[in-house]
Motif scaffolding. Sequence first.
Motif, PDB file in Angstrom:
ATOM      1  N   GLU A  28      26.154  23.072   7.764  1.00 48.99           N
ATOM      2  CA  GLU A  28      25.071  22.091   7.652  1.00 48.99           C
ATOM      3  C   GLU A  28      25.367  21.017   6.604  1.00 48.99           C
ATOM      4  O   GLU A  28      24.775  19.938   6.637  1.00 48.99           O
ATOM      5  N   ASP A 206      15.451  11.889  15.456  1.00 49.83           N
ATOM      6  CA  ASP A 206      16.219  13.133  15.448  1.00 49.83           C
ATOM      7  C   ASP A 206      17.708  12.830  15.274  1.00 49.83           C
ATOM      8  O   ASP A 206      18.162  11.716  15.527  1.00 49.83           O
ATOM      9  N   SER A 207      18.457  13.848  14.851  1.00 48.71           N
ATOM     10  CA  SER A 207      19.880  13.630  14.585  1.00 48.71           C
ATOM     11  C   SER A 207      20.685  14.914  14.797  1.00 48.71           C
ATOM     12  O   SER A 207      21.573  15.226  14.026  1.00 48.71           O
ATOM     13  N   SER A 208      20.363  15.641  15.856  1.00 45.66           N
ATOM     14  CA  SER A 208      21.059  16.904  16.096  1.00 45.66           C
ATOM     15  C   SER A 208      21.942  16.877  17.337  1.00 45.66           C
ATOM     16  O   SER A 208      22.648  17.862  17.604  1.00 45.66           O
ATOM     17  N   GLY A 349      16.988  15.739   1.625  1.00 44.31           N
ATOM     18  CA  GLY A 349      18.008  16.395   2.427  1.00 44.31           C
ATOM     19  C   GLY A 349      18.600  17.616   1.756  1.00 44.31           C
ATOM     20  O   GLY A 349      19.627  18.137   2.209  1.00 44.31           O
ATOM     21  N   ILE A 352      17.332  21.965   5.149  1.00 47.17           N
ATOM     22  CA  ILE A 352      17.194  21.467   6.523  1.00 47.17           C
ATOM     23  C   ILE A 352      15.735  21.336   6.937  1.00 47.17           C
ATOM     24  O   ILE A 352      15.452  20.973   8.082  1.00 47.17           O
ATOM     25  N   GLU A 354      13.454  19.080   6.176  1.00 46.30           N
ATOM     26  CA  GLU A 354      13.072  17.732   6.618  1.00 46.30           C
ATOM     27  C   GLU A 354      13.692  17.404   7.963  1.00 46.30           C
ATOM     28  O   GLU A 354      13.079  16.712   8.788  1.00 46.30           O
ATOM     29  N   GLN A 355      14.896  17.894   8.260  1.00 49.67           N
ATOM     30  CA  GLN A 355      15.483  17.649   9.575  1.00 49.67           C
ATOM     31  C   GLN A 355      14.714  18.387  10.655  1.00 49.67           C
ATOM     32  O   GLN A 355      14.450  17.836  11.734  1.00 49.67           O
ATOM     33  N   ARG A 358      11.742  16.420  11.547  1.00 50.71           N
ATOM     34  CA  ARG A 358      12.052  15.267  12.403  1.00 50.71           C
ATOM     35  C   ARG A 358      12.361  15.691  13.835  1.00 50.71           C
ATOM     36  O   ARG A 358      11.908  15.072  14.810  1.00 50.71           O
ATOM     37  N   GLU A 359      13.130  16.757  13.970  1.00 52.07           N
ATOM     38  CA  GLU A 359      13.530  17.210  15.300  1.00 52.07           C
ATOM     39  C   GLU A 359      12.322  17.686  16.106  1.00 52.07           C
ATOM     40  O   GLU A 359      12.186  17.386  17.298  1.00 52.07           O
TER      41      GLU A 359
END
Length: 391
Positions: A28, A206-208, A349, A352, A354-355, A358-359
């Motif tokens: 990650e 998103d950014s996955s 950041g 994970i 916050e990610q 977003r996701e």
Amino acid sequence: MNGIGMARAMENADRVEAFVRDIVIPYERDPRRDSHGPSDALVQEMRAKAREAGVLTPHILADGSHLSQRETAKVLIRSGLSPLGPLACNTMAPDEGNMYLLGKVGSPELKARFLEPLVSGAARSAFFMTEPAEDGGAGSDPSMMKTVCHRDADHWVINGRKAFITGAQGARVGIIMAKSDDGACMFLVDLPDRAIRIERVLDTIDSSMPGGHSILAIDNLRIPADQMLGKSGEGFTYAQVRLSPARLSHCMRWLGAAMRAHEIATAYACKRQAFGKLLVDHEGVGFMLAENLIDLRQSELMIDWCADILDGGSLGTAESSMAKVSVSEALMRVADRCVQIMGGTGVSGDTIVEQVFREIRAFRIYDGPTEVHKWSLAKKVKRDFLKGYAA
């Protein structure tokens, strides 16, 4: 439900969880990514380790058969414990849904050419259905499709534009929806193809997903006729095969991510002190963690209920809509509470969390916004009432 099959699935799930926690989570922090998602080099490196650990494509057995939906849930939830887990284990969207579809309806020839590279983890795929709003094309309403196709001897020719196509940049397999005079059609195509031009990759919340989400143009794409799934006009029938399981798979993966976010927020609240005591001992924080437990368990039960419907042979269209609404909204509440509990750390950041926030916010839109599913269910309520009233 087959007890042997579930025992096998739980064993696979335990191996997947151990792999994600021990091998994937350290990735990650790996810098091999851009604003759209991890690089394919990173994905392939993780998949090599998943292959070695025996957890690559764990929802598809050695003989090519697919786990039941109830069994799949046990595996995909664990793969979702990291945003990178589905990529590493080859359980990510849209590949997982595309593999399911091809496994169900593809001919032996099409499976050998298009499915096997996906199952092996050697290739990524993209599903080309959504179209740009400015063109008046298909979004939540697929009947508005503007991309057209026509027969030319032993080929079909496709023209149109598509939008929000996940993973198109870098994909090797494409499933394209287009409209003929008979209705919707579905085609398999090798990628990249010069007739498919990526106009731009969108910047999204998103950014996955490797390759991000693209807007692209299709200009006189020629596809051999034997690469059509089914017959002309049967495209929506085949899309229905994919639809409900793919919705439910999203729920599975993001449940795993929300569970991990809850773990991180819990650890934070049980270690961080404020106003003379641990955060968890403040009622406002403790109650949020309790509410998380309730939402997480309700989501798990909703997934299992819908999985049982699908395993019983039903298309599960209404049930998957209910599950998608219930789970996406519940997990959004969980992710939001986790951010709130962690304060400044929650929006950074450094974890994970916050990610995941977003996701999951994007998940409330993907595979149909909450409001569209509610509208569809409301129509079913009226239809069922009128049917009973007439009887």
